[in-house]
Design an enzyme around this catalytic site. Structure first.
Site, PDB file in Angstrom:
ATOM      1  CG  ASP A 113      -1.816   1.213   1.277  1.00  0.00           C
ATOM      2  OD1 ASP A 113      -2.580   1.418   0.327  1.00  0.00           O
ATOM      3  OD2 ASP A 113      -1.716   1.973   2.262  1.00  0.00           O
ATOM      4  CG  HIS A 128       3.035   6.752  -4.321  1.00  0.00           C
ATOM      5  ND1 HIS A 128       1.982   5.874  -4.338  1.00  0.00           N
ATOM      6  CD2 HIS A 128       2.583   7.864  -3.708  1.00  0.00           C
ATOM      7  CE1 HIS A 128       0.925   6.433  -3.769  1.00  0.00           C
ATOM      8  NE2 HIS A 128       1.265   7.637  -3.372  1.00  0.00           N
ATOM      9  CG  ASP A 167      -7.670   3.119  -3.565  1.00  0.00           C
ATOM     10  OD1 ASP A 167      -8.005   2.994  -2.375  1.00  0.00           O
ATOM     11  OD2 ASP A 167      -6.586   2.710  -4.013  1.00  0.00           O
TER      12      ASP A 167
END
Length: 1551
Positions: free
Chosen positions: A646, A649, A744
């Site tokens: 999760d 980045h 999401d």
């Protein structure tokens, strides 16, 4: 025991203990559900009806397999990623110089083999390849490297472990000099056991391209005993992987990703029995479910790991606050924390009504409200805390401190202000040398106290000494005092400037902060797409809080108390920073570190329920956190088959590497996926490479139109080329797991229409990648199932959710189709956008040549907006097989949709209609019209949401042709096949015909040219036209080398490629023949080609392929040694030597042969290269080639004035003579003097030359022995450009006449006469020397060969070398050799050109070694280019480096390419340059290393040439020249000579 082994043992013990505590009721419930599915499968196994009401999930899967599989063998073997068994595929990786590929992705399947070979750019280097790869990942150590063998082409590395592995390569003698590096990402081997529809539970490998994953919000699954029926929805829908959001205990926000305790399972999973027994749901309970899914139902499970943050309520934070970013361990956050409190106070004041008189109440829903909030915060709140002071210095205090520092510097450390009159001057500022490094700039206080910034006093002192000049005598104390005052004033000025600059910077940051808060409020409260938060309250503040303090309760403190607590570690360590993400930020940068302004500028999209974790750089920086999270991750990896990282980045890469290494040690075949928002494919690849991410999440919902969705399907969905067992290992895009909807994103029903999910999902299912979806989409849930707010549970498989619900039936078919295509080699994908809404995707199997074509009509737009009334027919060539299915969504969205209070529900009045396995006449959507080999698909009823899938195969005639081709190809692997028998009989001329033949060569003989395909024409008519492209796949072809010399056959790839290019230039071309040869002199091997088909050499391609321009005497014999003698083609060399010998006239051989009938004798050097070639032939032919001197030459010009004798050999006019007589005539004529005017002088043979230019004169200087000739109006050497521009005035002017004695002709003469003298002494040549006779034959003058050689030897250095003592006003550069001696334009003698390099190689004995080395250094500095040698010194006024034959300017020096040899960089002298270096340098090892490295550029160019060639020339600095031949004979030949010499030297060095 090493620490990691201890941890592994502990994890294993914990897992065993957990397994012992497994709840039997859970296990029983899962098995019961599995049995139910299996029974359903068995009951329906024989159903064959095509009606959607009777085709079950399992039956559809079986029908697809039985229809699409072409053989039982294929049914049993699912192929690897490239349509080939993984352990048979060999990927070839080219090691390139300076290829640092951390941002390029090389991925492959487990068990693939990788062969590494050195690319041309590493030619000649001894390279060591190192890797941290380990066959056993449980023993993997990231920092431990071992060597990979690369010397042998048969060495391959089989990749038996999955993950990401680093490779780098160095030079053996310089291990710290890294030449390149890369990663290889290896897919895991995912194993399932049969699946719900299989009768026997045997292990199966699941391809990563056959994954269908469905996300479930774990918190919505309810108690664990209810999971089987809920999971049955996913299983019945055809999914073979479940993505579970975190299964841990959640924080108070109930966000699925805000974890309160990473080591505790979510208590909501407890069953009634567990609650009654007083125990938690354990990890072992979860493991039981996951294992049953895999082993009984064929479904894998993956779960999230969250490394970036933890819930505010995490109890372990109270004991380990250092694990989070806080105002104690990250003091740079202190000003941002105060700013955060200011925004909180604004919220409190708004709620309390303080600003209601200003129009700002709790209801903020207009731009005016936001403007008021902006104004009030800027004017009323920011001045309260003066945040800039945390970054400023106290100017007065610093000046005072610096004054003390200055006094101590001058008067010593004991000096004090006010008592300096008698103090000795220890160091005077005037005596200090100013330092450029001195500067005055603020140094931020590490604790961020008000006015705490300082300066570096030492650096400031040097800056002031530089900036403030001392005026006065050294012992003048008053002057010194004045200087000190000036210094302090200067410091005061600079400090003020520095503070002002900081004030301005902080002001800008705070303005951005205010604006970012307003933007956030605008989205939350005004934006139509936002949540429309109604009021400003403590629970819904105007600005999201960036920090938390649940222990100390700072919400109710005033600002003074808060600021005081910032510097109390016992309190500020609990002022923790929330996590979030920063739009557009560098994902490789930590936005919470000291060099970031994100928190002060309020750029963080903040998650107020979680705090950001602070790992530091290594485990020792935060021991608890690293250990705690490692245990958490390994627990998940031990339980699940994969992980989703999760917030990848924003996860520190070094942390992720550490925990994922640990995860793979407990689960070596871990399937790792991640979502990246970097907006850069290169940065994505860095994450993929370093972490071993197998699949990146891609979202179809990011597509704003069907055009973009089609692009994504193409981008993520197919392999570009057919399966081959040997493939180049080339960079690729990251493997995708392509979701039609992620958890999401809100439902496409909201963003698009309720009719779109089926069509868009169908397009996603056609990608050659993993695919995914979110639970709820298939049930047509018309809202976002929110990871934070959703508290309802999923429904189970029952009356409310079944295959008639939503698009579940359609998803079954799409998932089965996707699995089949991904498992059975349908690796190619093509996308065709038919109109705004309709997309057609083809999946093709390049092995069986079956195709599945799916058309989908998306519904991005409301049904009344712009859909085309007519769809153009779809034309498909091939054999129609079956309509696999057709489907659409029927019904209308529920008019008044009502959310169920307990379970997540979707539309009830919409469902898909599905039909399967149809003949064309059964279809409602399409009709089929067959027109020969073409199938025309007409769309007759294809509304938005429609999907149709059709299978095609090859036509019977195509299948038969393909089978015949395959049988023929297979013969290449059969030792006694007909094809091999034919191939073994081919000679080099046959191969030239089969492999090469340029367009013009073919047109001349057959009228047909090269093949042309969609991307353009091939450059060769033969197989080489295709070979260039196949060469990227197959790098070895032993057929050609078996016909070559040992030098080529055993040579490296560079040698072989040079030779192969040479073979393109030598072949039979009857329109451009040799003159007739004496029949007795034609070798038996070439007897089949006697006559006009004897081989000739094209000077270059494509410009010199045919006609009179093919055969150049000079070019042929410069190239003869390299292209024929060194490659073992002695018979070809012989016939070319004898053929040109027959054309001897005036003592010369032709410049342009033109078959002998129309030869031109306008060059002075070709005859000497011919003579040198005879010498080379005799020296090179095994056993000695002296016999060639006795071969008969058929003289087609018995006298200078006789017509060409081209008739039968038996006629009386035919003159046959031994070659030695022809040679001698050439030499005698030179000694006697040659003087004639070319036949047919004038425009008939040369449109540009003046009359003086046709006058050919050659002689031998009696004093020096130098051959001389030419005049200023002709150009008799290789530098033969004749001006042709009237506009520029250079027509008839030779650019480089080189009359007099050219240096290379003098050396060639020396080489030849020395050789003939030796031959005469050994009895192989009947003549002792040359003579000049009168008309009666009486000898007037004679000269032995040895005397001639001695004259040249004794005269060369004194005439050609330009040393320090050489006197002449025309000298431009010293330590060089003249280009000519005796030129009519004397200044041309002194030009630096590369021709002396030729002389150095053919007659090195002429040169003084030291002089030669000096000249070679001049050539290195001034002439050598990347590929070729500059033809003129760049300092020469006449230098023009770029050749353009089409130049139509009035510039005399370049018009019509006049500068052809006045600067452009020709390749053929390069070979002589390097050979000269080897001949004159004593230290060969160093020279060979350097030469190898320089030759890498040539090898690289050659490897990338579609012509298999090196060019004639380049423009300046190696730039491409459009008018150059793409492949040139002498460019190849002289490099082959060089490599032959280098090999000889290397061999002798080691013997």
């Amino acid at each position: 025991m090493p620490e990691e082994d201890i941890e592994d043992a502990a994890a294993a013990a914990a897992a065993a203990a957990a397994a012992a505590a497994t709840d039997d009721s859970v296990k029983r419930s899962v098995v019961t559900a599995a049995d139910g599915v299996i029974q359903t499968a068995a009951a329906n196994d024989n159903i064959t009806a095509t009606n959607s009401n009777t085709i079950t999930n399992v039956n559809m899967k079986n029908l697809l397999r039985s229809h699409l599989l072409t053989s039982t063998a294929e049914a049993e073997t699912e192929l690897g990623q490239h349509g080939i068994a993984n352990d048979q595929l060999v990927l070839v990786y080219s090691l390139e110089l300076n290829a640092f590929n951390k941002s390029k992705l090389f991925r492959c399947a487990k068990y693939n083999r990788v062969r590494f070979h050195l690319a041309p750019s590493l030619y000649g280097r001894s390279v060591t390849l190192l890797t941290n790869y380990s066959d056993d990942y449980t023993q993997f150590k990231r920092e431990t490297y071992s060597e990979v063998p690369i010397s042998d082409a048969h060495n391959v590395l089989q990749l038996l472990s999955s993950g990401s592995f680093h490779f780098y390569y160095t030079e053996k003698n310089r291990p710290k000099a890294v030449l390149g590096s890369f990663y290889i990402v290896v897919n895991p081997e995912l194993t399932i056991y049969g699946g719900a529809n299989s009768k026997q539970k045997k292990a199966e490998t699941l391809s990563v391209n056959a994954i269908q994953c469905q996300t479930v919000l774990s918190k919505c699954m309810g108690s664990i005993d209810t999971w089987p029926e809920k999971l049955k929805v996913s299983i019945e829908s055809g999914y073979n992987m479940i993505h579970w959001t975190p299964i841990q205990e959640l924080g108070s926000s109930r966000s699925a990703y805000s974890l309160a305790n990473q080591h505790r399972i979510n208590p909501s999973f407890r069953s009634a029995a567990m609650i009654e027994g007083g125990r938690d749901c354990s990890l072992a309970d979860i493991a039981t479910v996951v294992d049953e899914l895999r082993t009984e139902l064929g479904v894998l499970s993956i779960t999230d790991i969250v490394l970036n943050h933890t819930a505010n309520e995490s109890v372990w934070l109270t004991e380990h606050p250092e694990a989070a970013y806080n105002c104690s361990n990250a003091p740079w956050l202190r000003p941002a924390f105060l700013l955060d409190r200011l925004f909180w106070h604004l919220t409190l004041d708004i709620e309390d009504g303080r600003w209601s008189d200003q129009g700002l109440t709790t209801v903020v829903n207009t731009e005016q409200h936001l403007d008021t909030a902006r104004r009030l915060f800027t004017a009323e709140y920011l001045p309260m805390v003066k945040l800039e002071e945390f970054y400023l210095c106290d100017e007065s205090a610093l000046i005072e401190q610096f004054e003390h520092h200055l006094i101590c510097f001058i008067y010593g450390s004991d000096a004090k202000k006010g008592n300096l009159d008698d103090a000795p001057i220890v160091q005077h500022p005037a005596s200090v040398f100013p330092s450029k490094g001195g500067k005055i700039e603020l140094v931020q206080d590490a604790q961020y106290r008000r006015f705490g910034s300082s300066i570096d006093f030492s650096s400031a002192l040097h800056a002031i000494i530089t900036d403030v000049k001392y005026v006065g005598e050294p012992d003048d104390r008053e002057a010194l005092g004045r200087w000190i005052n000036f210094a302090l004033l200067h410091l005061e000025k600079v400090l003020k400037e520095q503070n002002d600059r900081v004030r301005s910077t902080i002001k800008d940051h705070l303005a951005s902060a205010v604006e970012n808060v307003i933007k956030g409020a605008r989205y939350e409260r005004l934006d139509s797409c936002g949540p429309k938060v109604p009021k400003v309250t403590r629970k819904t503040p105007l600005a999201t809080q960036y920090f938390t303090d649940e222990i100390n309760g700072h919400h109710n403190k005033d600002l003074i108390q808060i600021e005081e607590s910032l510097f109390d570690d016992s309190k500020s360590s609990f002022y923790m920073a929330h996590n979030g993400w920063v739009m557009g930020d560098d994902p490789l940068r930590n936005f919470a570190d000291a060099d970031s302004w994100v928190y002060l500028r309020r750029e963080l999209v903040c998650w107020g329920d979680s705090v950001k974790l602070r790992y530091g750089l290594k485990p020792e920086d935060s021991p608890f956190l690293w250990s705690f999270m490692e245990q958490y991750v390994t627990q998940m990896a031990s339980t699940f088959q994969g992980l989703r990282l999760d917030n990848c980045h924003s996860t520190p890469i070094h942390v992720a590497k550490y925990v994922l290494d640990a995860a793979r040690r407990v689960n070596p075949d871990l399937y790792l996926i991640a979502e990246l928002f970097t907006a850069s494919e290169d940065i994505d690849n860095i994450f993929v490479n370093k972490l071993g991410i197998i699949s990146l999440i891609r979202e179809a919902m990011s597509a704003p139109s069907s055009f973009e969705l089609g692009r994504q399907v193409y981008r993520y969905g197919g392999e570009p080329c057919a399966p081959l067992y040997l493939r180049p290992f080339v960079p690729t895009v990251a493997h995708a797991i392509f979701f039609d909807l992620t958890h999401d994103n809100e439902s496409p029903i909201v963003r698009r229409t309720a009719f779109d999910p089926l069509a868009s999902s169908a397009l996603v299912a056609m990608t050659y990648s993993a695919v995914g979806s979110n639970r709820g989409l298939d049930e047509l849930v018309p809202h976002h199932i929110h990871v934070v707010n959703e508290e309802r549970q999923y429904s189970g498989w029952n009356e409310s959710v079944n295959e008639s619900t939503g698009i579940i039936k359609g998803k079954q078919m799409l998932n089965h189709l996707h699995h089949f295509l991904g498992s059975h080699g349908f690796s190619q994908a093509f996308v065709d956008q038919r109109d705004r809404d309709t997309v057609v995707v083809t999946r093709h199997n390049p092995k069986t040549h079956q195709s599945v074509i799916l058309a989908a009509r998306t519904a991005f737009h409301p049904l009344h907006q712009g859909y085309a009334s007519h769809l153009e027919p779809l034309k498909i060539e091939g054999k129609f097989e079956k309509i696999l299915f057709e489907m659409k969504i029927a019904g209308q969205p529920d008019e008044a949709f009502v959310k169920d209070g307990l379970v997540i529900n979707g539309y009830q009045k919409m469902a898909n209609q599905v039909k399967a396995m149809l003949e064309p006449n059964q279809s409602e959507m399409i009709s089929l019209q067959v027109e020969g080999a073409t199938n025309v698909i007409h769309f007759k009823n294809f509304p938005p949401s429609s999907v149709v899938a059709i299978s095609f195969s090859l036509l019977d005639s195509q299948s038969q042709a393909l089978e015949a081709i395959c049988r023929s190809i297979e013969q290449y692997d059969e030792e006694k096949s007909d094809i091999n028998a034919i191939v073994q009989q081919l000679d080099l001329i046959d191969l030239n015909y089969v492999l090469f033949r340029s367009n013009q060569e073919e047109m001349d003989e057959s009228g047909n040219g090269v093949y042309t395909i969609s991307s353009g024409p091939f450059v060769y008519c033969g197989l080489a036209g295709v070979m260039f492209h196949l060469a990227k796949i197959r790098t070895h072809n032993d057929l050609v080398w078996s016909l070559s010399s040992d030098f080529v056959n055993q040579g490296d790839n560079f040698v072989q490629r040079l030779a192969l290019g040479g073979y393109a230039l030598i072949g039979s071309h009857s329109p451009s023949p040799l003159p007739p040869l004496a029949k007795a002199s034609i070798p038996k091997s070439l007897s089949a080609y006697a006559g006009p088909k004897l081989p000739t050499m094209a000077a270059g391609l494509p410009h010199f392929a045919s006609g009179y321009m093919r055969n150049w005497g000079r070019d042929t014999f410069i190239a003869l040694k390299g292209l024929t003698l060194l490659t073992g083609q002695f018979d070809i060399a012989k016939v070319i030597i004898l053929g040109f010998a027959g054309t001897l006239r005036h003592g010369l051989i032709p410049n342009l042969l033109d078959g002998g009938r129309n030869s031109r004798y306008n060059c002075r050097d070709a005859v000497w290269w011919w003579l040198q070639s005879i010498k080379d032939y005799i020296h090179t032919v095994p056993g000695g080639g002296e016999d060639i001197l006795m071969e008969k030459v058929r003289r087609i010009f018995p006298t200078d004035n006789s017509p060409a004798q081209m008739g039968d050999e038996e006629t009386a006019d035919t003159v046959l003579e031994p070659l030695h007589d022809t040679v001698q005539q050439a030499l005698d004529r030179h000694f006697a003097g040659i003087d004639f005017i070319e036949r047919n002088a004038g425009t008939q043979i040369d449109a540009h030359m003046t009359s003086e230019g046709f006058h050919i004169k050659v002689g031998v200087d009696r004093l020096t022995g130098f051959v001389y000739g030419g005049n200023q109006w002709n150009c008799g050497t290789w530098m033969d450009k004749m001006g042709s521009s009237d506009k520029a005035g250079n027509r008839g002017h030779p650019a480089t006449p080189r009359d007099g004695s050219p240096v290379e002709i003098v050396a060639l003469c020396k080489s030849v006469v020395t050789f003939l003298s030796e031959l005469h002494q050994r009895g192989h040549y009947p003549y002792e020397g040359v003579k000049r006779c009168d008309a009666s034959g009486a000898v007037l003058e004679s000269l032995t060969f040895s005397q001639w050689a001695e004259k040249i030897q004794s005269s060369f250095e004194s005439n050609f070398y330009i040393g320090e003592k050489t006197e002449n006003k025309l000298i431009n550069r010293r330590h060089i050799y003249k280009d000519t001696v005796g030129a009519s334009k004397q200044w041309m003698d002194f030009q630096l050109r590369p021709n002396f390099l030729v002389a150095m190689c053919v007659a090195h004995e002429l040169f003084d070694r030291q002089h030669a080395l000096e000249a070679l250094e001049m050539a290195e500095q001034h002439l050598r280019g990347p590929l070729g040698m500059k033809t003129l010194d760049p300092s020469d006024w006449n230098y023009r480096g770029d050749y353009d034959n089409s130049n139509d300017s009035n510039d005399y020096t370049v018009a019509n390419g006049f500068n052809y040899h006045n600067g452009p960089e020709w390749l053929w002298p390069t070979g002589f340059y390097f050979m000269a270096r080897l001949k004159f340098h004593v230290e060969h090892t160093h020279e060979i290393v350097q030469i190898n490295q320089l030759l890498a550029t040539h090898f690289e160019h050659l490897s990338q040439s579609e012509w298999f060639g090196l060019p004639e020339l380049t423009n300046s600095n190696g730039s491409h020249c459009h008018h150059s031949c793409t492949i040139q004979a002498w460019s190849h030949a002289t490099l082959l000579e060089l490599l032959h010499l280098k090999n000889f030297i290397e061999k002798n060095m080691f013997e």
